[in-house]
Design an enzyme around this catalytic site. Structure first.
Site, PDB file in Angstrom:
ATOM      1  N   ASP A 240       0.848  -1.181   0.000  1.00  0.00           N
ATOM      2  CA  ASP A 240       0.000   0.000   0.000  1.00  0.00           C
ATOM      3  C   ASP A 240       0.892   1.243   0.000  1.00  0.00           C
ATOM      4  O   ASP A 240       2.076   1.182   0.356  1.00  0.00           O
ATOM      5  CB  ASP A 240      -0.934  -0.011   1.209  1.00  0.00           C
ATOM      6  CG  ASP A 240      -2.244   0.712   0.932  1.00  0.00           C
ATOM      7  OD1 ASP A 240      -2.272   1.551   0.013  1.00  0.00           O
ATOM      8  OD2 ASP A 240      -3.230   0.438   1.631  1.00  0.00           O
ATOM      9  N   ALA A 241       0.309   2.357  -0.394  1.00  0.00           N
ATOM     10  CA  ALA A 241       1.096   3.570  -0.598  1.00  0.00           C
ATOM     11  C   ALA A 241       1.748   4.046   0.696  1.00  0.00           C
ATOM     12  O   ALA A 241       1.070   4.299   1.693  1.00  0.00           O
ATOM     13  CB  ALA A 241       0.213   4.670  -1.174  1.00  0.00           C
TER      14      ALA A 241
END
Length: 971
Positions: A240-241
């Site tokens: 995930d970012a």
């Protein structure tokens, strides 16, 4: 194929052979570069740049106009696998078509979200399908099959499931830890992922921001131990970012980023989404980890091999990867086709759930309808929506269906003026031109994206004036919790740009940080107006109204009400034959990514509106258009009709009008429990659905509306149910007939429950969904519905005493009905076999308890394993049921760690209170340094008893064991 092409270009070769060839041609630096989300091109080999990640939750997002389908929770509400497969197919085709025009559009789609809707206050409730793992898995299988396509080797897109694992809170989402015991893991959390992965249409998963049992999800050993054992192709894990940086930053799980990156790579993370398009930080960390010996080139190769396999499946390395701009699967790339528009309408219709109807609906032909409420003329988008190509609001739909002259409208916003010492807040007359109704050229429809307006600094800022006229009036909406929006007479919302000035510049609230929400805070005889995006108060300066800087004095405002929203609603309602109140949420406000809700209650502003409508006209229906459930007990008691729909995308209004008019009989069903009040909810971070007695599986109270609930305009009868099994497959049959006067859809739901089974007592669900089928029947028609489901998966449970999936012999009920609380036919089946034996106590993992009080699960080591620790200063207690002590062990041992100075006590006794031993655990100096402490038993128990273990003081309990043999090491 030309003989001068390398093997990785040959589509006739197996994928793994092609990938091995390409991998061997890459330098180590080129392989390291591919680990970042934005992998650069390798021009010498003709390999293009590649980006992992394209949002496509309910349509292509963030890439401009696209077909917008209902939110994911709305797709879950259809309970229609075949429909959702077609939606996935349409989205996949639009991805391909949009990529042909714009190479920034990615083919690795980060969808769907299969996190279970365990807690209805989760801010991202709109992104999931259901609180039930089997329904979630079935809908996810359908959507990913559509995204993937039907070609045997070429994938239309490469779907990635979000978010692994037990991710259900936005509050402290990057530092909070979900405590997930083995039964919840195997019976609840894993099945939602396992179903679509086993179906073969999933390219990978994205780990969640949170920790599970004290360990970050990006280091989850379950990626290797579970996920990658479920299918026969290589699964990619995309971070995930920003999550890789969290490992050493917010989570402080490692001392430095090189160590953290190495650990994530070893755990199975392949693509690092970090630092946006700048890959330098990630690649430097990987190279540093290689130099320090934390990883080897083989670790890099393993990740790159999986990434290349995905790219190969997408056809990237084929001689003609995208013939005619399509995907190689019959040239079926398509965008905004009549079929997609019709599908969006059909999906929106099927997602509508009729919660209650005392005869008000359907509305008769020729009725005079008042449509009122804050969402009556809205077609709301969410963070993962594309820009609308076209739109249909409830007002649009009802006017189209009943005639504009038969439909009246009142929004119900409060009309106010805001006065400060210098005058009234005023919007200058000039403003941007542009097509804002969504009906013109689709290329211009991007003007509906609020981001295109809110950041503009060429518009004049707000000023103050002694007599501004209409330019000084605002529509004020309180969305709950004191959060409000202000819309100017020109129709645009007040927003704050980067220069800090306030302008009427946004078509809708939105953005990652919403710049269109405010709070009125009492101050003396007036209020301060606080801008939530910056956290600063408004002030009046020479250059206009702006957010106050450091040391600047805030303006004090008084609110002058021009018209109350409920008065306008009552006036519109009074003269109508029927009233439709459209309430709900704005998906960018009060419950969204980064922000959980705080209550199930409908915001007070909207509560006042439906009450005002009903007082003026009892023939009032409440339509809740929302991303999540509400507790509307008063409305349910007072109103003749209630409906719910998720935000339904571009065709939402037309679909709602068709259902209200009776052109379509509602057939949607609730994909999650609607609780009656906040008191029914567990703590937001309580992930133990068994111990907390939550979701429809275990909830002991009475919900407002049960899981699977939904009414129709017709009626259905169920015949006798029959059930049988062959030891592997359970088969259930039941005839369903339409006994009403109109065509309608029935969602036939199959549930199972244990009735009389052998072995130790184990908490089982009240009933658990095993299968479902949505069928359409004409009046008088009937259909025999047959379900075939795997016996073990359907009737079994995770036996913590023996760490295996078990089907206890005995009798099980098979319930067929219209909801989890509306069973119409029941049959029973008998399963033979050996009953589960009592728990052996030679070596017991602490995590394998049956019940607990005041404990949490923590990481046994950074790499793998779980231990148990008290939640706080109060003692924690574990209960182990049906422990077999045999003839009586002579001693007991516990393996535990204590990082803090001093000692902790582990006290063991039988459930009847009989003491066994008290063991002192000294400080081990590190939370991962375990010691084994032993004690003799003066009065050893014999036979089968329940055991209770109490933890006094900070301690991590890994194992306990009785007898002379040493217990297993804490690994």
């Amino acid at each position: 194929m030309s003989t001068d092409q390398p093997p990785f270009r040959d589509p006739g070769l197996p994928v793994r052979e092609r990938v091995d060839d390409l991998l061997g041609r890459l330098t180590l630096d080129e392989r390291v570069a591919m680990l970042h989300q934005f992998a650069p091109a390798v021009e010498r080999l003709g390999v293009a740049a590649f980006r992992t990640g394209q949002e496509a939750l309910h349509g292509v997002a963030w890439m401009g106009p696209a077909t917008v389908f209902p939110q994911a929770v709305g797709l879950g509400a259809t309970w229609n696998d075949e429909l959702v497969r077609r939606v996935g197919e349409a989205v996949g085709r639009e991805v391909r078509a949009m990529r042909a025009r714009d190479p920034r559009v990615g083919l690795n789609v980060w969808s769907p979200t299969v996190n279970l809707l365990r807690h209805p206050l989760w801010g991202r409730n709109e992104e999931g399908y259901s609180e039930d793992p089997r329904l979630t898995a079935a809908i996810a299988v359908a959507y990913t099959r559509g995204l993937r396509g039907d070609h045997p080797t070429r994938w239309r897109t490469a779907p990635v499931l979000k978010h692994w694992l037990a991710h259900n809170n936005e509050t402290d989402r990057d530092t909070s830890s979900a405590s997930v015991r083995p039964r919840v893991l195997h019976e609840y959390e894993l099945p939602a992922f396992r179903g679509p992965v086993r179906a073969g249409a999933v390219a990978g998963v994205m780990p969640a921001y949170n920790l599970v049992n004290g360990r970050p999800n990006h280091l989850s050993p379950l990626l290797a131990d579970q996920l990658r054992t479920w299918c026969d192709h290589d699964l990619v894990v995309c971070s995930d970012a920003g999550a890789p940086s969290n490992l050493a930053d917010s989570q402080a799980y490692f001392a430095d980023h090189e160590e953290a990156t190495a650990a994530a790579l070893r755990a199975g993370v392949d693509s690092f989404t970090d630092h946006g398009e700048d890959s330098s930080a990630v690649t430097a960390r990987v190279r540093g980890a290689l130099e320090r010996g934390l990883i080897t080139p083989a670790d890099v190769d393993a990740a790159v091999r999986r990434l290349l396999a995905m790219r190969c499946a997408l056809g990237e390395f084929d001689p003609e990867p995208e013939p005619d701009g399509a995907d190689g699967d019959g040239g079926d790339a398509a965008f905004d086709t009549p079929e997609h528009r019709e599908l969006a309408r059909e999906a929106a219709e099927q997602a509508i759930v009729l919660l209650k109807n005392d005869g008000l609906l359907p509305l008769p032909a020729g009725a005079r309808v008042a449509v009122v409420g804050l969402l009556a003329n809205e077609c709301k988008l969410d963070w993962y929506s594309g820009a609308l190509l076209r739109r249909s609001t409830p007002l649009d739909g009802l006017r189209e269906r009943f005639g504009a002259d038969r439909v009246t409208y009142a929004e119900g916003a409060d009309r106010v003026r805001l006065r400060c010492a210098d005058g009234l807040l005023t919007v200058p007359e000039t403003g941007p031109d542009g097509d804002a109704d969504g009906t013109g050229d689709p290329a211009a429809a991007g003007a509906l994206d609020p981001a295109l307006l809110r950041g503009r600094t060429d518009l004049p800022p707000l000023t103050v004036s002694p007599d501004p006229g209409a330019a000084g009036e605002f529509a004020l909406v309180d969305w709950g919790g004191g959060v409000l929006t202000l819309r100017a007479a020109c129709g645009r919302y007040l927003s704050v740009a980067d220069d800090g000035l306030v302008r009427a510049s946004a078509e809708q609230p939105g953005g990652w940080i919403v710049q269109e929400t405010f709070e009125l805070r009492p101050h003396g005889a007036g209020h301060l107006l606080r801008h939530r995006g910056t956290g600063r108060y408004l002030t009046v300066a020479a250059d206009g109204v702006k957010v106050a800087g450091d040391g600047e004095e805030a303006a004090v405002f008084t609110v002058e009400t021009v018209e109350r929203g409920e008065d306008a609603v009552a006036a519109a309602a009074a003269d109508a034959d029927a009233v439709v109140v459209v309430a709900g949420n704005d998906p960018h406000v009060n419950g969204r990514e980064t922000e959980d809700r705080t209550t199930l209650a409908l915001p007070p502003h909207q509560d006042r509106l439906w009450r005002a409508a009903r007082a003026a006209n009892p023939r009032t229906a409440l339509v809740l258009t929302s991303s999540y459930p509400y507790a509307v007990t008063d409305a349910d008691a007072a109103l003749p009709a209630l409906l719910w729909t998720a935000h339904g995308g571009q065709a939402a209004g037309r679909a709602l009008a068709a259902v209200l008019a009776g052109d379509v009989a509602p057939g949607g069903r609730l994909p999650q429990t609607w609780y009656a009040s906040d008191a029914d909810l567990p703590d937001l971070l309580e992930y133990d659905v068994i111990g907390a007695r939550t979701t429809y599986l275990y909830f002991d109270g009475t919900p407002l509306y049960p899981f699977g609930h939904g009414l129709s305009y017709t009626s259905f009868s169920y015949g006798r149910a029959t059930a049988g099994h062959d030891g592997r497959t359970l088969t259930v049959r039941c005839a369903v007939a339409n006994t009403g006067g109109v065509e309608g859809d029935e969602v036939v739901q199959l549930y199972v429950r244990a009735v009389d089974v052998a072995g130790p007592e184990v908490p089982r669900p009240h009933r658990a969904l095993a299968a479902h089928r949505r069928i359409r029947l004409a009046p008088g028609a009937s259909q025999e519905v047959e379900f075939t489901v795997p016996l073990a998966e359907t009737l079994g449970f995770w036996d913590v005493a023996h760490r295996r999936w078990t089907v206890a012999p005995g009798t099980y009920a098979v319930d067929v009905g219209a909801s989890s609380a509306d069973v119409r036919a029941t049959a029973s089946v008998r399963v033979d076999g050996e009953p589960p034996a009592p728990r052996p106590v030679v070596s017991v993992r602490a995590v394998d308890y049956d019940e607990q009080r005041g404990t949490r699960l923590v990481d046994l080591s950074r790499e793998r394993g779980d231990a148990v620790a008290p939640t706080g200063p109060e003692p924690g207690e574990l209960t182990f049921r049906a422990c077999d002590f045999g003839a009586g062990p002579a001693g007991v041992a516990v393996t535990a760690a204590r990082e803090e100075p001093g000692a902790a006590e582990v006290v063991l006794r039988l459930a009847d209170g009989r003491p066994l031993a008290s063991l002192t655990v000294p400080s081990t100096g590190d939370r991962y340094a375990y010691t084994t402490v032993r004690a003799s038993l003066d009065d050893p128990p014999s036979g089968v008893h329940d055991l209770r273990v109490t933890l006094h003081g900070p301690v991590r309990l890994a194992r306990l064991g009785f007898g002379d043999r040493p217990i297993a090491e804490a690994t």
